[in-house]
Design a protein around this motif. Structure first.
Motif, PDB file in Angstrom:
ATOM      1  N   GLU A 171       0.805  -1.227   0.000  1.00  0.00           N
ATOM      2  CA  GLU A 171       0.000   0.000   0.000  1.00  0.00           C
ATOM      3  C   GLU A 171       0.839   1.279   0.000  1.00  0.00           C
ATOM      4  OE1 GLU A 171      -2.667  -0.155   3.291  1.00  0.00           O
ATOM      5  OE2 GLU A 171      -3.824  -1.822   2.495  1.00  0.00           O
ATOM      6  N   PRO A 172       1.801   1.410  -0.900  1.00  0.00           N
ATOM      7  CA  PRO A 172       2.514   2.693  -0.976  1.00  0.00           C
ATOM      8  C   PRO A 172       1.602   3.768  -1.555  1.00  0.00           C
ATOM      9  CG  PRO A 172       3.161   1.290  -2.808  1.00  0.00           C
ATOM     10  CD  PRO A 172       2.249   0.463  -1.943  1.00  0.00           C
ATOM     11  N   LEU A 173       1.838   4.996  -1.144  1.00  0.00           N
ATOM     12  CA  LEU A 173       1.095   6.136  -1.684  1.00  0.00           C
ATOM     13  C   LEU A 173       2.079   7.020  -2.440  1.00  0.00           C
ATOM     14  CD1 LEU A 173      -1.460   7.914  -1.886  1.00  0.00           C
ATOM     15  CD2 LEU A 173      -0.709   9.037   0.228  1.00  0.00           C
ATOM     16  N   ILE A 174       1.830   7.209  -3.736  1.00  0.00           N
ATOM     17  CA  ILE A 174       2.725   8.007  -4.577  1.00  0.00           C
ATOM     18  C   ILE A 174       1.862   8.996  -5.344  1.00  0.00           C
ATOM     19  CG2 ILE A 174       4.523   7.948  -6.348  1.00  0.00           C
ATOM     20  CD1 ILE A 174       4.815   4.917  -5.675  1.00  0.00           C
ATOM     21  N   THR A 175       1.983  10.279  -5.016  1.00  0.00           N
ATOM     22  CA  THR A 175       1.155  11.303  -5.644  1.00  0.00           C
ATOM     23  C   THR A 175       2.008  12.528  -5.949  1.00  0.00           C
ATOM     24  OG1 THR A 175       0.528  12.236  -3.488  1.00  0.00           O
ATOM     25  CG2 THR A 175      -0.926  10.570  -4.441  1.00  0.00           C
ATOM     26  N   SER A 176       1.516  13.337  -6.886  1.00  0.00           N
ATOM     27  CA  SER A 176       2.199  14.592  -7.202  1.00  0.00           C
ATOM     28  C   SER A 176       1.845  15.633  -6.154  1.00  0.00           C
ATOM     29  CB  SER A 176       1.794  15.091  -8.588  1.00  0.00           C
ATOM     30  OG  SER A 176       0.404  15.302  -8.653  1.00  0.00           O
ATOM     31  N   GLN A 177       2.737  16.577  -5.968  1.00  0.00           N
ATOM     32  CA  GLN A 177       2.506  17.671  -5.035  1.00  0.00           C
ATOM     33  C   GLN A 177       3.130  18.935  -5.613  1.00  0.00           C
ATOM     34  OE1 GLN A 177       2.569  16.867  -0.825  1.00  0.00           O
ATOM     35  NE2 GLN A 177       3.762  18.682  -0.415  1.00  0.00           N
ATOM     36  N   GLY A 178       2.284  19.898  -5.954  1.00  0.00           N
ATOM     37  CA  GLY A 178       2.793  21.105  -6.590  1.00  0.00           C
ATOM     38  C   GLY A 178       3.202  20.845  -8.033  1.00  0.00           C
ATOM     39  N   ASN A 179       4.011  21.736  -8.574  1.00  0.00           N
ATOM     40  CA  ASN A 179       4.415  21.639  -9.976  1.00  0.00           C
ATOM     41  C   ASN A 179       5.565  20.672 -10.202  1.00  0.00           C
ATOM     42  OD1 ASN A 179       2.517  23.566 -10.759  1.00  0.00           O
ATOM     43  ND2 ASN A 179       3.910  25.256 -10.296  1.00  0.00           N
ATOM     44  N   GLY A 181       6.861  18.519  -7.424  1.00  0.00           N
ATOM     45  CA  GLY A 181       7.040  17.660  -6.263  1.00  0.00           C
ATOM     46  C   GLY A 181       6.313  16.336  -6.392  1.00  0.00           C
ATOM     47  N   ILE A 182       6.853  15.308  -5.749  1.00  0.00           N
ATOM     48  CA  ILE A 182       6.238  13.983  -5.707  1.00  0.00           C
ATOM     49  C   ILE A 182       6.309  13.486  -4.267  1.00  0.00           C
ATOM     50  CG2 ILE A 182       6.392  11.579  -6.460  1.00  0.00           C
ATOM     51  CD1 ILE A 182       7.561  12.554  -9.068  1.00  0.00           C
ATOM     52  N   LEU A 183       5.138  13.120  -3.731  1.00  0.00           N
ATOM     53  CA  LEU A 183       5.049  12.628  -2.359  1.00  0.00           C
ATOM     54  C   LEU A 183       5.006  11.106  -2.367  1.00  0.00           C
ATOM     55  CD1 LEU A 183       4.599  13.138   0.692  1.00  0.00           C
ATOM     56  CD2 LEU A 183       2.152  13.176   0.212  1.00  0.00           C
ATOM     57  N   VAL A 184       5.883  10.491  -1.590  1.00  0.00           N
ATOM     58  CA  VAL A 184       5.949   9.032  -1.487  1.00  0.00           C
ATOM     59  C   VAL A 184       5.797   8.653  -0.015  1.00  0.00           C
ATOM     60  CG1 VAL A 184       7.352   6.971  -1.864  1.00  0.00           C
ATOM     61  CG2 VAL A 184       7.481   8.870  -3.484  1.00  0.00           C
ATOM     62  N   GLN A 185       4.768   7.858   0.289  1.00  0.00           N
ATOM     63  CA  GLN A 185       4.571   7.359   1.644  1.00  0.00           C
ATOM     64  C   GLN A 185       4.663   5.839   1.624  1.00  0.00           C
ATOM     65  OE1 GLN A 185       0.908   9.017   3.186  1.00  0.00           O
ATOM     66  NE2 GLN A 185       1.942  10.903   3.775  1.00  0.00           N
ATOM     67  N   LEU A 186       5.496   5.304   2.516  1.00  0.00           N
ATOM     68  CA  LEU A 186       5.813   3.883   2.528  1.00  0.00           C
ATOM     69  C   LEU A 186       5.465   3.298   3.892  1.00  0.00           C
ATOM     70  CD1 LEU A 186       9.339   4.328   0.910  1.00  0.00           C
ATOM     71  CD2 LEU A 186       7.220   3.739  -0.278  1.00  0.00           C
ATOM     72  N   PRO A 187       4.259   2.765   4.074  1.00  0.00           N
ATOM     73  CA  PRO A 187       3.870   2.197   5.371  1.00  0.00           C
ATOM     74  C   PRO A 187       4.740   1.005   5.739  1.00  0.00           C
ATOM     75  CG  PRO A 187       1.956   2.515   3.946  1.00  0.00           C
ATOM     76  CD  PRO A 187       3.167   2.709   3.096  1.00  0.00           C
ATOM     77  N   GLY A 188       5.116   0.952   7.011  1.00  0.00           N
ATOM     78  CA  GLY A 188       5.849  -0.195   7.523  1.00  0.00           C
ATOM     79  C   GLY A 188       7.324  -0.218   7.201  1.00  0.00           C
ATOM     80  N   VAL A 189       7.832   0.741   6.438  1.00  0.00           N
ATOM     81  CA  VAL A 189       9.256   0.762   6.080  1.00  0.00           C
ATOM     82  C   VAL A 189      10.017   1.503   7.167  1.00  0.00           C
ATOM     83  CG1 VAL A 189      10.952   1.561   4.407  1.00  0.00           C
ATOM     84  CG2 VAL A 189       8.759   0.656   3.626  1.00  0.00           C
ATOM     85  N   LYS A 190      10.830   0.767   7.937  1.00  0.00           N
ATOM     86  CA  LYS A 190      11.568   1.370   9.037  1.00  0.00           C
ATOM     87  C   LYS A 190      12.840   2.064   8.562  1.00  0.00           C
ATOM     88  CE  LYS A 190      11.775  -2.518  11.303  1.00  0.00           C
ATOM     89  NZ  LYS A 190      12.104  -3.513  12.335  1.00  0.00           N
ATOM     90  N   ASP A 191      13.533   1.448   7.626  1.00  0.00           N
ATOM     91  CA  ASP A 191      14.772   2.020   7.105  1.00  0.00           C
ATOM     92  C   ASP A 191      14.651   2.116   5.591  1.00  0.00           C
ATOM     93  OD1 ASP A 191      17.264   2.909   6.568  1.00  0.00           O
ATOM     94  OD2 ASP A 191      18.327   1.084   7.167  1.00  0.00           O
ATOM     95  N   PRO A 192      14.339   3.286   5.077  1.00  0.00           N
ATOM     96  CA  PRO A 192      14.077   3.411   3.639  1.00  0.00           C
ATOM     97  C   PRO A 192      15.331   3.621   2.799  1.00  0.00           C
ATOM     98  CG  PRO A 192      13.684   5.504   4.704  1.00  0.00           C
ATOM     99  CD  PRO A 192      14.128   4.550   5.786  1.00  0.00           C
ATOM    100  N   SER A 193      16.509   3.276   3.342  1.00  0.00           N
ATOM    101  CA  SER A 193      17.754   3.588   2.628  1.00  0.00           C
ATOM    102  C   SER A 193      17.803   2.916   1.255  1.00  0.00           C
ATOM    103  CB  SER A 193      18.966   3.159   3.468  1.00  0.00           C
ATOM    104  OG  SER A 193      18.866   1.785   3.810  1.00  0.00           O
ATOM    105  N   ARG A 194      17.378   1.632   1.167  1.00  0.00           N
ATOM    106  CA  ARG A 194      17.413   0.963  -0.135  1.00  0.00           C
ATOM    107  C   ARG A 194      16.409   1.599  -1.095  1.00  0.00           C
ATOM    108  NH1 ARG A 194      14.723  -4.574  -2.069  1.00  0.00           N
ATOM    109  NH2 ARG A 194      15.659  -4.697  -4.136  1.00  0.00           N
ATOM    110  N   ILE A 195      15.200   1.907  -0.582  1.00  0.00           N
ATOM    111  CA  ILE A 195      14.181   2.511  -1.448  1.00  0.00           C
ATOM    112  C   ILE A 195      14.629   3.886  -1.899  1.00  0.00           C
ATOM    113  CG2 ILE A 195      11.791   3.318  -1.465  1.00  0.00           C
ATOM    114  CD1 ILE A 195      11.162   0.686  -0.552  1.00  0.00           C
ATOM    115  N   LYS A 196      15.278   4.642  -0.994  1.00  0.00           N
ATOM    116  CA  LYS A 196      15.766   5.972  -1.380  1.00  0.00           C
ATOM    117  C   LYS A 196      16.820   5.859  -2.471  1.00  0.00           C
ATOM    118  CE  LYS A 196      16.814   7.470   2.751  1.00  0.00           C
ATOM    119  NZ  LYS A 196      17.312   8.365   3.810  1.00  0.00           N
ATOM    120  N   ASP A 197      17.630   4.812  -2.382  1.00  0.00           N
ATOM    121  CA  ASP A 197      18.646   4.609  -3.419  1.00  0.00           C
ATOM    122  C   ASP A 197      17.981   4.286  -4.760  1.00  0.00           C
ATOM    123  OD1 ASP A 197      21.441   4.226  -4.280  1.00  0.00           O
ATOM    124  OD2 ASP A 197      20.814   2.149  -4.554  1.00  0.00           O
ATOM    125  N   LEU A 198      16.936   3.456  -4.713  1.00  0.00           N
ATOM    126  CA  LEU A 198      16.222   3.116  -5.950  1.00  0.00           C
ATOM    127  C   LEU A 198      15.493   4.336  -6.515  1.00  0.00           C
ATOM    128  CD1 LEU A 198      14.646  -0.326  -4.989  1.00  0.00           C
ATOM    129  CD2 LEU A 198      16.613   0.076  -6.468  1.00  0.00           C
TER     130      LEU A 198
END
Length: 842
Positions: A171-179, A181-198
């Motif tokens: 259930e990730p939430l990925i939406t645009s924000q402003g002109n 910006g992109i908002l990414v919400q990752l439920p249950g992800v304690k350490d998002p280092s790998r996802i941030k790298d991707l």
């Protein structure tokens, strides 16, 4: 009679549906395990601050995207000029324009036409082409710029969805924000280092020939670093194949070296082009470029016609697997940077839920108990309506698929306290009617009629503040706004419709018996006294209020507001370690890193600390510093955890400041316009002047106590604006009503009588709202301190200012207006008082 029965059954049906809808959100999942899956899933979604996870706000590098687009177009024009035999110098590119100087000025018209032909059929046109001296000038159109950025955001959304879905995040939430910006919400992800790298890698792959001056001549080149240290490659700038021609990419292992590699396959078009290129360039080096780094540059030994290839580069299995994922998901149109990050561990989230539920239940119990004490059996009717209100609110939030955050829980608790306001207004109005010995049925009818306009006005003023909070807020603050807005609307339904129905039923059962509303003797006797001369203290009240406001403004300069990272930018890292951890040891470990302005302080329970870093111009540096801090702390403390991380970039923090100021100013302006239209300008001026004094004192409270001023504090400030004006509307409405009934009476006497008659409502409403929030203020901890504590302070200030400040200002302005009218028009006082008696407008 049929209509009444229909209304009764309709309300019962609505309430039952609401209760059934709300049950999945209220009951443990084990209790409803046997129900259909769709019913179990129909519940309020918990925000990341309650269930744990990561919140990332990404920003597209629009400057780089625009620069690359300009470069691609210039390369295309230069290539066409060479093909058509029009010699030209290499293009010159500045921040906004590009020029290509021709060697033969007689060919300028032909070159201009050729550049224009390249854009045929495009809407909007990409570049405006003009002749300046001996050169072609290209300028990107505004319409194309806007379209380019919008397209980049949409393409990025799709690529990010594919990448994150392949990682298994639920259930990730990925939406645009402003002109941009992109908002990414990752439920249950304690350490998002790998996802941030991707997320951070654009994964733009292209194939280029290594430049050979003897064979390529005067073509545009670029110099890129190789994957191996200190190795540079000079490549032909024009790419022959790009990542768009990839059809698949998978992790593999080289049969000879057993090293991890990426096996890729091209689509039909890419395979044909690849075969042609390898056929024409046997013996030449052919570079595979990924994100401006040459991964490998093998020499073409033979024709490769199968459309398959291999990327090797001393990868680990994890690196090769992630690279395969990136290539399969597709490349981003532009690089993304993280400008805001908030990570909450699941343990911290469960603690927040427990705190919110416990303080909410205690607050609700206090409110229900107070209503029973104040109104006895009639308080039970109000409590029934409140319980129905809570069920309707939870059902509505679930139906709207709203996300409940920690500020949202605070909003739910506050809305519960404010929902009592309408019931108190109704009960007090009915009590007043009963004192003049009218029948119970008539007292109920008159009470509801007279309370309705006041309830409507007070709720609309609060909705103005909440609506602006939703428009200008973000994340959890929007959750607070949604909860408050839905709560206010539903509270009107329950108080006017449900409460009315129950009271009518109760009155019918009484028959001819008199209607008596009373509770405990102490509260029942409250307000049963002669008119209190409140205005005698008006001069002292106004002077004291002005002095406190001036002192509050001084406190805002020294010591100043303790602003959080929402406004300052920077990084906050929460550390949890054993209770015996020494803070000096942690400070010494951080000192070895030699970081500028890093600070650590004790926080909450023993063993809990906050590490703060100032804002950095480059988020990549902040990421490296955070990892260094984690390593340093882990080396000197055992069993250490980092349950919360918040990072806000300077661009985001400056935006927060601007939007917060706009929201507060618009809220005040909206209420001023509404009050002006519903009453008279003197009421509106009195309310706004008092509101300015209330706001400054609340800001002084922040400065004096050191409570952190952040986005949650802005939510509290806007809620207080709505609450303060709500309270003043009730007083103004009674002043207007008394003026209509007794226009010949001195204005000061009318205002004193109005204040006295509304004293019960003012005190009782403030008490219930105060009691609702009090448990959260005491036991809520730092997570909600910026909301609960100023709300408690603001309730006291807003209530007292309605009596001691707003009413005296209306008296002063009103008497001046009346004197002025009598001098100029010679009208009677009774006629002049119509200035205050403007009829309610639709």
């Amino acid at each position: 009679m049929r209509y009444i029965k229909f209304k009764i059954f309709s309300y019962i049906a609505i309430v039952l549906i609401a209760i059934i809808t709300a049950l999945p959100s209220l009951l443990p999942s084990t209790w409803i395990a046997d129900t259909p899956n769709w019913y179990q899933q129909h519940k309020v979604t918990l925000g990341l601050d309650l269930r744990g996870g990561s919140h990332l706000l990404l920003h597209i590098d629009d400057k780089k995207l625009l620069a690359e687009t300009r470069l691609q177009f210039v390369d295309m024009v230069s290539s066409q000029l060479r093909t058509n035999g029009i010699p030209a110098a290499p293009a010159k590119i500045s921040a906004d324009t590009m020029t290509i100087k021709l060697r033969n000025t007689a060919q300028l018209d032909a070159a201009q036409q050729l550049a224009a032909d390249l854009q045929k059929g495009q809407n909007p046109r990409q570049f405006k082409v003009s002749v300046v001296g001996d050169a072609l000038n290209f300028e990107m159109s505004k319409a194309y710029r806007t379209q380019l950025l919008a397209d980049a955001v949409q393409r990025s959304l799709e690529v990010l969805k594919r990448r994150i879905n392949e990682t298994g995040v639920v259930e990730p939430l990925i939406t645009s924000q402003g002109n941009t910006g992109i908002l990414v919400q990752l439920p249950g992800v304690k350490d998002p280092s790998r996802i941030k790298d991707l997320i951070g890698r654009t994964a733009q792959m292209s194939f280029h020939l290594v430049h050979d001056a003897s064979r390529d001549g005067d073509v545009a080149t670029l110099v890129l670093p190789g994957a191996e240290a200190q190795k540079q490659y000079t490549l032909n700038r024009q790419s022959l194949i790009n990542g768009g021609d990839l059809s698949d990419a998978r992790l593999g292992f080289d049969p000879n070296t057993q090293e991890a590699v990426v096996n890729f396959r091209l689509n039909q078009h890419g395979a044909e082009v690849f075969a042609d290129i390898t056929k024409a360039n046997i013996g030449r080096a052919f570079a595979i470029v990924l994100d401006n780094v040459v991964v490998t540059a093998p020499v073409i030994r033979s024709i490769i016609s199968g459309g398959a290839g291999q990327i090797s580069g001393n990868f680990t299995s994890r690196e090769a697997s992630d690279l395969s994922l990136l290539l399969r998901a597709g490349s981003l149109p532009a690089s993304l940077s993280i400008v805001e990050e908030r990570t909450v561990g699941p343990d911290l989230g469960s603690d927040a839920i427990a705190m919110g539920v416990s303080t909410g239940l205690i607050g609700a119990a206090l409110v229900l108990g107070f209503m029973m004490a104040a109104y006895g059996r009639w308080g039970l009717i109000a409590n029934t309506a409140l319980i129905i209100y809570v069920a309707l609110l939870i059902a509505a939030l679930a139906a709207l698929d709203a996300t409940l955050t920690l500020p949202g829980i605070a909003g739910l608790i506050l809305s519960l306290g404010m929902a009592v306001d309408a019931n108190i207004l109704i009960n007090e109005r009915i009590k007043e009617e009963c004192r003049v010995n009218v029948s119970g049925r008539f007292a109920v009818q008159r009470g509801f009629e007279r309370a309705f306009s006041t309830i409507l006005d007070s709720n609309i003023t609060t909705l103005i503040a909440v609506g602006l909070l939703f428009l200008f807020g973000s994340g959890p603050v929007r959750g607070f706004a949604v909860t408050m807005a839905v709560g206010l609307i539903l509270s009107m339904f329950t108080s006017i419709a449900v409460t009315r129905l129950i009271i009518d039923w109760r009155v019918n059962t009484l028959g001819r018996k008199p209607l008596v509303i009373k509770g405990l003797a102490l509260l029942n006797g409250f307000g049963k006294h002669q008119t209190i001369p409140f205005l005698k203290a008006s001069r002292v009240g106004i002077i004291m209020s002005a002095v406190l406001s001036v002192a509050s403004i001084a406190l805002m300069f020294q010591p100043g507001l303790h602003t959080g990272i929402d406004f300052n930018g920077g990084t906050v890292l929460e550390v949890r370690s054993p209770a015996n951890t020494n803070i000096e040891t942690l400070r010494q470990s951080l000192a070895t890193l030699k970081l500028d302005n890093v600070a650590i302080q004790e926080f909450g329970e023993q063993g809990s600390f906050l590490v703060r870093l100032p804002s950095q111009p480059q988020t990549e540096n902040a990421e490296a510093r955070i990892n260094a801090i984690k390593s340093a702390i882990s080396s000197v403390a055992e069993d250490v955890a980092f349950p919360r991380l918040e990072m806000v970039g300077p661009s985001v923090s400056s935006e927060f400041i601007a939007t917060s100021m706009i929201a507060v100013l618009l809220a005040c302006s909206g209420m001023f316009i509404y009050l002006w239209s519903r009453y008279e300008r003197y009421f509106a001026i009195g309310a706004m002047a008092t509101l300015a004094l209330d706001i400054t004192k609340t800001l002084g409270f922040f400065a004096l106590t050191g409570v952190e001023f952040n986005l949650t504090a802005i939510a509290a400030l806007l809620a207080l604006i709505g609450y303060s004006v709500n309270d003043k509307v009730v007083v103004f409405d009674r002043i207007r009503e008394n003026l209509r009934a007794n226009p010949d009476k001195p204005l000061a006497d009318l205002i004193n009588e109005s204040l006295t008659s509304t004293l019960n409502r003012t005190v009782f409403t403030s008490a219930t709202t105060f009691l609702a929030i009090l448990p959260m203020g005491i036991a809520g901890g730092s997570a909600v301190a910026s909301f609960a504590l100023p709300m408690l302070f603001g309730i006291v200030i807003g209530t007292s200012s309605s009596i001691l400040i707003a009413a005296p200002i209306v008296l002063i302005l009103g008497e001046q207006a009346m004197e002025k009218l009598k001098l100029h028009a010679g009208a009677s006082l009774a006629h002049d008082s119509n200035l205050f008696l403007r009829e309610d407008r639709p």
